[in-house]
Design a protein around this motif. Structure first.
Motif, PDB file in Angstrom:
ATOM      1  N   LYS A 180       0.829  -1.206   0.000  1.00  0.00           N
ATOM      2  CA  LYS A 180       0.000   0.000   0.000  1.00  0.00           C
ATOM      3  C   LYS A 180       0.859   1.250   0.000  1.00  0.00           C
ATOM      4  N   ILE A 181       1.945   1.224   0.798  1.00  0.00           N
ATOM      5  CA  ILE A 181       2.848   2.380   0.852  1.00  0.00           C
ATOM      6  C   ILE A 181       3.491   2.616  -0.511  1.00  0.00           C
ATOM      7  N   GLU A 182       3.890   1.536  -1.175  1.00  0.00           N
ATOM      8  CA  GLU A 182       4.501   1.682  -2.501  1.00  0.00           C
ATOM      9  C   GLU A 182       3.510   2.287  -3.489  1.00  0.00           C
ATOM     10  N   ARG A 183       2.238   1.834  -3.433  1.00  0.00           N
ATOM     11  CA  ARG A 183       1.229   2.388  -4.347  1.00  0.00           C
ATOM     12  C   ARG A 183       0.976   3.869  -4.051  1.00  0.00           C
ATOM     13  N   LEU A 184       0.921   4.215  -2.756  1.00  0.00           N
ATOM     14  CA  LEU A 184       0.686   5.614  -2.389  1.00  0.00           C
ATOM     15  C   LEU A 184       1.850   6.502  -2.818  1.00  0.00           C
ATOM     16  N   GLU A 185       3.081   6.004  -2.634  1.00  0.00           N
ATOM     17  CA  GLU A 185       4.243   6.788  -3.042  1.00  0.00           C
ATOM     18  C   GLU A 185       4.269   6.978  -4.563  1.00  0.00           C
ATOM     19  N   ALA A 186       3.909   5.940  -5.295  1.00  0.00           N
ATOM     20  CA  ALA A 186       3.855   6.065  -6.754  1.00  0.00           C
ATOM     21  C   ALA A 186       2.786   7.075  -7.171  1.00  0.00           C
ATOM     22  N   SER A 187       1.626   7.023  -6.496  1.00  0.00           N
ATOM     23  CA  SER A 187       0.570   7.982  -6.794  1.00  0.00           C
ATOM     24  C   SER A 187       0.992   9.405  -6.457  1.00  0.00           C
ATOM     25  N   LYS A 188       1.714   9.573  -5.334  1.00  0.00           N
ATOM     26  CA  LYS A 188       2.183  10.906  -4.942  1.00  0.00           C
ATOM     27  C   LYS A 188       3.160  11.462  -5.974  1.00  0.00           C
ATOM     28  N   ARG A 189       4.086  10.609  -6.431  1.00  0.00           N
ATOM     29  CA  ARG A 189       5.050  11.070  -7.431  1.00  0.00           C
ATOM     30  C   ARG A 189       4.354  11.493  -8.719  1.00  0.00           C
ATOM     31  N   LEU A 247       1.281  12.675  -8.926  1.00  0.00           N
ATOM     32  CA  LEU A 247       0.606  13.948  -8.662  1.00  0.00           C
ATOM     33  C   LEU A 247       1.586  15.117  -8.690  1.00  0.00           C
ATOM     34  N   LEU A 248       2.859  14.840  -8.352  1.00  0.00           N
ATOM     35  CA  LEU A 248       3.886  15.874  -8.403  1.00  0.00           C
ATOM     36  C   LEU A 248       4.477  16.039  -9.799  1.00  0.00           C
ATOM     37  N   GLY A 249       3.956  15.264 -10.748  1.00  0.00           N
ATOM     38  CA  GLY A 249       4.432  15.387 -12.127  1.00  0.00           C
ATOM     39  C   GLY A 249       5.611  14.524 -12.459  1.00  0.00           C
ATOM     40  N   GLU A 250       5.896  13.513 -11.636  1.00  0.00           N
ATOM     41  CA  GLU A 250       7.029  12.637 -11.870  1.00  0.00           C
ATOM     42  C   GLU A 250       6.548  11.275 -12.375  1.00  0.00           C
ATOM     43  N   ASN A 251       7.417  10.619 -13.144  1.00  0.00           N
ATOM     44  CA  ASN A 251       7.145   9.254 -13.643  1.00  0.00           C
ATOM     45  C   ASN A 251       5.814   9.180 -14.396  1.00  0.00           C
ATOM     46  N   LEU A 252       5.582  10.141 -15.274  1.00  0.00           N
ATOM     47  CA  LEU A 252       4.338  10.155 -16.052  1.00  0.00           C
ATOM     48  C   LEU A 252       4.478   9.445 -17.394  1.00  0.00           C
ATOM     49  N   GLU A 253       5.681   8.973 -17.707  1.00  0.00           N
ATOM     50  CA  GLU A 253       5.896   8.356 -19.018  1.00  0.00           C
ATOM     51  C   GLU A 253       5.065   7.100 -19.201  1.00  0.00           C
ATOM     52  N   SER A 254       4.862   6.347 -18.114  1.00  0.00           N
ATOM     53  CA  SER A 254       4.141   5.075 -18.223  1.00  0.00           C
ATOM     54  C   SER A 254       2.632   5.236 -18.076  1.00  0.00           C
ATOM     55  N   CYS A 255       2.142   6.469 -17.905  1.00  0.00           N
ATOM     56  CA  CYS A 255       0.703   6.691 -17.684  1.00  0.00           C
ATOM     57  C   CYS A 255      -0.030   6.752 -19.012  1.00  0.00           C
TER      58      CYS A 255
END
Length: 206
Positions: A99-108, A110-118
């Protein structure tokens, strides 16, 4: 000749069943005795006949052996519960880590990071979340500003009332000041001033 497997099942004939019980019971008690002597083992054996008669064997004391068995069974149950509890804790910890990993990925994201795979749909959802967050932030800011304005207005009312009270108190202070007596003024105006030149009794200049 090789003996075939004997099918173990209940003996229907009562007489044969009783004879078999007596033979097997004596053999079982003998084996229990031999096991305790040969292997120095603590053995306790309890047998109830079909009619409810008790047969028992104990290498030491039946009560002590039973107490020892009860304590051992409790320890086994405690260890089993402890292992199950530890396994549950490990499972919960692993679930929380995911759950923490999913939340951290979601937070990143939302901050505009790691959007290439979206995908487009995920980007659209992120945009809606940001708009909702921005709307909530603005509403909270306006609410805080309104509360601050209300507090300032209250302070203004208190200061205005305090100033007005001081202004109303000033005339009363002037009325309380000592007044100059009219008699004193009249006496001052009636005083004659003379200038004498020369010896006493000579002319006076008014």
């Amino acid at each position: 000749m090789v003996r075939g497997k004997t099918q173990v099942r209940r003996i229907e004939n009562a007489t044969s069943r009783q004879v078999t019980f007596s033979k097997r019971r004596n053999g079982l008690l003998k084996k229990a005795f031999e096991l305790s002597v040969l292997c120095d083992a603590e053995v306790a054996l309890i047998v109830f006949s079909p009619r409810g008669k008790l047969y028992e064997f104990s290498s030491s004391s039946m009560e002590k052996t039973i107490d020892r068995y009860i304590m051992h069974a409790k320890d086994v149950n405690i260890n089993k519960k402890s292992r199950e509890h530890n396994a549950q804790l490990k499972s919960d910890a692993a679930s929380l880590m995911k759950k923490i990993e999913r939340l951290e990925a979601s937070k990143r994201k939302l901050l505009g990071e790691n959007l290439e795979s979206c995908a487009i749909e995920e980007l659209h959802d992120l945009e809606l979340q940001l708009e909702q967050s921005l709307s909530s932030i603005r509403n909270r800011k306006y609410q805080m500003l309104e509360e601050q304005i209300c507090r300032l207005k209250e302070k203004e009312k208190i200061l205005t009332a305090s100033i007005q009270e001081k202004l109303n108190a000033e005339p009363r202070l002037q009325l309380c000041a000592p007044a100059v007596s009219d008699d004193y003024d009249s006496q001052n105006t009636d005083v004659e001033t003379e200038l004498v030149i020369g010896r006493p009794g000579t002319c006076k200049v008014k």
